[in-house]
Motif scaffolding. Structure first.
Motif, short mmCIF file in Angstrom:
data_model
loop_
_atom_site.label_atom_id
_atom_site.label_comp_id
_atom_site.label_asym_id
_atom_site.label_seq_id
_atom_site.Cartn_x
_atom_site.Cartn_y
_atom_site.Cartn_z
N ARG A 226 0.83 -1.21 0.00
CA ARG A 226 0.00 0.00 0.00
C ARG A 226 0.87 1.26 0.00
O ARG A 226 0.63 2.21 -0.76
N ASP A 227 1.90 1.27 0.84
CA ASP A 227 2.78 2.44 0.88
C ASP A 227 3.57 2.57 -0.42
O ASP A 227 3.81 3.69 -0.89
N GLY A 228 3.98 1.45 -0.97
CA GLY A 228 4.68 1.51 -2.25
C GLY A 228 3.82 2.03 -3.37
O GLY A 228 4.30 2.73 -4.27
N LEU A 229 2.52 1.72 -3.32
CA LEU A 229 1.61 2.19 -4.36
C LEU A 229 1.52 3.71 -4.39
O LEU A 229 1.35 4.30 -5.47
N ARG A 230 1.61 4.33 -3.24
CA ARG A 230 1.56 5.80 -3.21
C ARG A 230 2.71 6.41 -4.00
O ARG A 230 2.59 7.47 -4.60
N ARG A 231 3.84 5.71 -4.03
CA ARG A 231 5.00 6.21 -4.76
C ARG A 231 4.99 5.73 -6.20
O ARG A 231 5.57 6.37 -7.07
N ALA A 232 4.30 4.62 -6.47
CA ALA A 232 4.32 4.06 -7.81
C ALA A 232 3.30 4.69 -8.75
O ALA A 232 3.59 4.90 -9.93
N ARG A 233 2.13 4.99 -8.26
CA ARG A 233 1.05 5.42 -9.15
C ARG A 233 1.36 6.69 -9.94
O ARG A 233 0.97 6.79 -11.10
N PRO A 234 2.05 7.67 -9.38
CA PRO A 234 2.37 8.85 -10.20
C PRO A 234 3.36 8.57 -11.32
O PRO A 234 3.56 9.44 -12.18
N LEU A 235 3.96 7.38 -11.36
CA LEU A 235 5.02 7.09 -12.33
C LEU A 235 4.59 6.11 -13.42
O LEU A 235 5.44 5.60 -14.15
N LEU A 236 3.31 5.86 -13.56
CA LEU A 236 2.85 4.85 -14.50
C LEU A 236 3.19 5.19 -15.95
O LEU A 236 3.29 4.30 -16.79
#
Length: 374
Positions: A226-236
């Motif tokens: 979940r915490d990783g998703l916060r950092r990943a989603r802006p970089l899709l």
């Protein structure tokens, strides 16, 4: 591609689909074989896939397979999200090199050479053979819940390493790659990538890994994703930065390997959730790339099922194997090899003599005689 900059958009032009005319020619040949179409089940489809991947009809038997295994540790394992201790992936690598791991035993029994590639193991390089550690990018990837797993420079280095290894395998004549991975914390990184690319929540993709973690560890793993998703989603929109943020060196190298293998027209059999997640990232880079891959088996990880469904790839086997190292791909290899052998060697019907024999006897041609496999 330029040596000075890595532009992933180039893969869209470099990767081509297998020729449709080859598939039609393969299907036509299959219609003429003595065993009727459909009698061999999915082996027919496998034979046609291999024929188009090889660019010829009939297909060539597989003679130079190779298992390629990427290894690395992940800082996220510090949160006790794995059944194994953080930084212990080198023990898995040592078991594989010693020939005692499940994948090593299968590879030995099938006479498949194994190439082990250390991308980010957390151990002294001197404890492993130089040919294993020579490509290492760093000692363990970063903890992606709070920091990038890699710097952008490290990500490019890992990606280029994967590309270079794909070129080496193609140049040496490898005609089928059985892809594997060995890591501690790698399934958490894979789950984060799949959740980000599929737009799902962490709980949907969080599995129990190869060691079967308990409920508390599962909750920690879910929170880390979940915490990783916060950092990943802006970089899709930037897959290389996405891999740098949450993927780690081994997953980044696998993604580069898959894409360059597709460029070089080298067919690849995927293993478990890690290779499926990397394949999903690679599909986002070049939508034609999945045409060059098979899924060896369904490992039971929800993230793998999500990734394969998104790519419309059906696993060859459903054995729930979760030990990694290429075990699932190696289990599927006999099926792929059998499909190639049958497609190459099954004879075609002798259709020319049938009308002449019927005319000489004065009889009308009778109904086709079906082949009863029972």
């Amino acid at each position: 591609m330029s040596d000075r900059s890595l532009d992933l958009d180039d893969f869209t032009d470099l990767i081509e689909r297998p020729q449709g005319s080859l598939r039609r020619a393969s299907e036509a040949r299959r219609e003429r074989m003595v065993v009727p179409p459909g009698a061999l089940g999915r082996l027919d489809d496998l034979g046609e896939w291999l024929s188009t991947a090889q660019g010829q009809v009939p297909v060539r038997p597989i003679v130079q397979p190779r298992a390629v295994v990427f290894a690395g540790d992940h800082g996220i394992a510090e949160l006790d999200v794995s059944a194994r201790a953080a930084g212990s992936a080198h023990q898995l690598v040592r078991e594989a090199l010693d020939g005692t791991s499940p994948a090593a035993i299968l590879a030995r029994g099938q006479q498949v050479p194994v190439r082990m590639v250390d991308m980010a193991l957390d151990c002294d390089p001197g404890t492993l053979p130089a040919e294993v550690t020579r490509y290492r990018v760093r000692r363990s990837s970063g903890r992606f819940d709070r920091e990038p797993a890699l710097t952008e420079e490290e990500a490019e280095q890992a990606f280029r390493t994967g590309m270079a290894l794909a070129d080496e395998e193609a140049d040496r004549g490898t005609d089928l790659v059985l892809l594997g991975d060995l890591s501690v914390g790698g399934t958490a990184a894979a789950g984060t990538l799949v959740a980000a690319l599929c737009g799902t929540d962490a709980s949907v993709v969080t599995g129990r890994g190869g060691g079967g973690i308990d409920d508390l560890a599962w909750m920690r793993k879910c929170a880390a994703i979940r915490d990783g998703l916060r950092r990943a989603r802006p970089l899709l929109g930037d897959q290389l930065r996405l891999l740098a943020a949450v993927g780690g060196a081994d997953l980044t190298a696998i993604t580069g390997f898959l894409l360059q293998s597709a460029v070089r027209r080298t067919p690849v059999v995927l293993d478990g959730v890690v290779s499926a997640a990397c394949a999903l990232v690679a599909q986002r880079v070049a939508f034609r790339a999945p045409d060059w891959w098979l899924a060896g088996q369904a490992g039971g990880e929800p993230a793998q099922a999500r990734a394969l469904d998104r790519m419309a790839i059906e696993p060859l086997l459903d054995q729930r194997i979760a030990v990694g190292g290429g075990t699932g791909a190696l289990l599927a290899f006999p099926l792929v090899r059998a499909a190639a052998q049958l497609s190459a060697e099954l004879p075609e019907r002798d259709e020319e003599s049938e009308p002449e024999e019927a005319e000489a006897s004065g009889d009308q041609p009778g109904p086709d005689i079906s082949y009863d496999a029972t």
